[in-house]
Design a protein around this motif. Structure first.
Motif, short mmCIF file in Angstrom:
data_model
loop_
_atom_site.label_atom_id
_atom_site.label_comp_id
_atom_site.label_asym_id
_atom_site.label_seq_id
_atom_site.Cartn_x
_atom_site.Cartn_y
_atom_site.Cartn_z
N ASP A 174 0.81 -1.21 0.00
CA ASP A 174 0.00 0.00 0.00
C ASP A 174 0.84 1.26 0.00
O ASP A 174 0.33 2.35 -0.30
N SER A 192 -9.07 4.19 -0.32
CA SER A 192 -9.24 4.28 1.13
C SER A 192 -9.93 5.58 1.52
O SER A 192 -10.82 5.61 2.37
N TYR A 244 -8.39 5.96 14.64
CA TYR A 244 -7.22 5.14 15.01
C TYR A 244 -6.16 5.99 15.72
O TYR A 244 -5.56 5.54 16.69
N GLU A 254 -10.49 1.29 10.54
CA GLU A 254 -9.31 0.74 9.87
C GLU A 254 -9.66 -0.42 8.95
O GLU A 254 -9.05 -0.58 7.89
N TYR A 279 -10.99 1.17 5.81
CA TYR A 279 -9.93 1.79 5.01
C TYR A 279 -9.14 0.73 4.22
O TYR A 279 -8.59 1.03 3.16
N ASN A 280 -9.10 -0.50 4.73
CA ASN A 280 -8.23 -1.51 4.15
C ASN A 280 -8.93 -2.60 3.35
O ASN A 280 -8.27 -3.40 2.69
N SER A 283 -7.44 -3.09 -1.05
CA SER A 283 -6.68 -4.22 -0.49
C SER A 283 -5.57 -4.71 -1.41
O SER A 283 -5.22 -5.88 -1.41
N SER A 305 2.82 -4.76 8.88
CA SER A 305 1.96 -3.88 9.67
C SER A 305 0.53 -4.40 9.75
O SER A 305 0.13 -5.28 8.98
N TYR A 306 -0.24 -3.80 10.66
CA TYR A 306 -1.61 -4.28 10.90
C TYR A 306 -2.50 -4.11 9.68
O TYR A 306 -3.46 -4.86 9.48
N ASP A 307 -2.24 -3.10 8.84
CA ASP A 307 -3.12 -2.87 7.70
C ASP A 307 -3.10 -4.05 6.72
O ASP A 307 -4.14 -4.39 6.12
N LEU A 361 -8.79 -4.99 14.76
CA LEU A 361 -7.34 -4.81 14.69
C LEU A 361 -6.63 -5.97 15.37
O LEU A 361 -7.01 -6.36 16.48
#
Length: 470
Positions: free
Chosen positions: A156, A166, A211, A245, A248-249, A258, A290-292, A313
């Motif tokens: 991303d 997003s 977030y 979040e 957004y993803n 995505s 990362s978490y995304d 999350l």
């Protein structure tokens, strides 16, 4: 939002000790506890490093130690063997340190594992142990930003299509409704945040920063003794950050959100493919991100259809693993038709490593062939495809646009481009010939000879022989 009890229905499936043989594993991990993102330049805390080390130790217990029913076939139990382990992370301090801490747990210092192999006896009878109690230096591949290799873990970053898709969430009815319904709640936090958040009035706090606000408060409650917030407020902040979040993803009707899950899918499949192609020589692959990417993959793989927890999350130091195995006891690598893949997820350090069905199949394990087809159907498989999907022509994507792309289209070079290239090559060749002739005549007059060669970059170099020199 994930809870400690999430996945308990399937936990026995992951922990069972049936007769099977694991041949390889790919693990994707999130960093541990860190400083807040709000102020930038975030780093792992001591707690965060410990969390990643603990996770690495737990994966060691499952896949490397000889007493485990899931030990990878023929993996080195004590000594790190470079051909068996692959580890990669973007060149960002927090992710490089995340992977390093995980690897420290995966292969601790030799003296901690087996003192008898940690010390070498020299010819003079003295004993030698390497520094830090036999610390094992595991190779970690750092990935430079803005390079083709960076897209596989952070697909991303620098992707305009992801950014635009997003941001479109913020014009959706869902966003507008949440923005309105939560306004009073966020503004009530002004007395708590005014001294640590760059705001001047309660109106500056809203769901638009869900977030960022949650992250700042979550970090403060762990590391700032003068900060306090009620458990119910923290829970509400967390669930609101979860919803924002995830949106957004991932959105099924807008696959651009995505793209990073599609490149991560390709990276995972690539590493498993290497294990298959090398007949089990590559045994354990670690990717730190990362978490995304977690959230995007949860949506892409249909995990949200299995449990609503996957809308949330992932906690610090969460991991997902892809286990390549055969459903019987073996002493050698099997044929591809006998290989299966199991997906497992662990939420943070307190959760269980549970298995979950992927792609809406309802099945815990997929044959290697089916898993490959499903992943390929979702993956972005090349840098050129990523550039096209992102709508990017900057950096390395320029390779696939303009003159460079024109030169290598399916029909070959255009006549104009081919003529220009041919002329340029002719001039270069004539120049080299002229240089050789000039140097040859000059050295003949001085009694020497000349050597003309090209270096590894293709540049022409000259050197002379004579007077005892090569």
């Amino acid at each position: 939002m994930f809870t400690a009890a999430a996945g308990t229905v399937l936990s026995l499936l992951a922990g069972r000790t049936m007769a099977e043989t694991v041949h390889g594993v790919v693990v994707f991990t999130r960093h541990g506890d860190r400083t807040t993102k709000h102020y930038g330049a975030q780093t792992l805390t001591n707690l965060g490093t410990t969390q990643n080390f603990q996770i690495g130790s737990d994966y060691r217990a499952r896949y490397i130690e000889s007493g485990s029913p899931h030990q990878i076939l023929n993996i080195s139990e004590f000594n790190y063997v470079p051909s068996q382990i692959y580890a990669s992370a973007p060149n960002q301090g927090i992710l490089l340190n995340t992977a390093t801490a995980f690897l420290q747990g995966l292969y601790p210092p030799l003296a901690d594992l087996n003192p008898s192999i940690a010390t070498q006896t020299l010819n003079n009878g003295s004993e030698s142990t390497s520094p830090l109690n036999g610390y094992q230096y595991i190779t970690l591949q750092g990935i430079p930003p803005n390079s083709p290799d960076a897209i596989w873990i952070k697909g991303d970053d620098n992707c305009p299509a992801v950014t635009q898709a997003s941001q479109s969430f913020e014009s959706s009815p869902e966003f507008t409704t949440k923005l309105t319904s939560t306004r009073e709640f966020y503004q009530s936090l002004f007395p708590v945040l005014k001294s640590v958040y760059d705001i001047t009035s309660p109106e500056d706090l809203s769901y638009a920063s869900a977030y960022d606000i949650y992250d700042l408060i979550n970090v403060a409650r762990l590391h700032n003794s003068s900060f306090s917030i009620s458990p119910s407020q923290l829970f509400q902040l967390r669930t609101l950050a979860d919803s924002a979040e995830f949106a957004y993803n991932f959105n099924a009707s807008q696959p651009e959100r995505s793209i990073h899950a599609r490149t991560l899918s390709s990276a995972i499949l690539t590493q498993l493919n290497k294990t298959v192609a090398l007949e089990g020589a590559l045994k354990f692959s670690l990717l730190a991100g990362s978490y995304d990417a977690f959230l995007a993959f949860f949506g892409l793989a249909g995990l949200t259809e299995v449990s609503e927890s996957f809308y949330g999350l992932p906690d610090y130091a969460s991991t997902m693993a892809f286990e390549l195995y055969s459903p019987e006891t073996r002493t050698s690598f099997p044929e591809e038709k006998d290989l299966w893949v199991r997906f497992l997820f662990r939420n943070g350090t307190a959760g269980e490593l549970d298995s979950w069905p992927l792609f809406g199949t309802g099945r815990e394990s997929l044959s290697w062939g089916e898993f490959t087809r499903e992943m390929k159907g979702r993956a972005i498989g090349s840098a050129e495809e990523w550039c096209s999907a992102c709508g990017s022509s900057d950096g390395f994507c320029a390779t696939y646009t303009g003159v460079a792309a024109e030169m290598f289209t399916r029909g070959g070079m255009s006549n104009a481009v081919a003529g220009a290239v041919g002329a340029a090559v002719t001039l270069v060749v004539l120049g080299i010939v002229g240089l050789v002739a000039f140097l040859f005549v000059r050295r003949r007059r001085s009694g020497g000879s000349v050597v003309v060669m090209a270096d590894e970059k293709g540049s022409v170099r000259s050197g002379s022989t004579g007077a005892g020199k090569l």
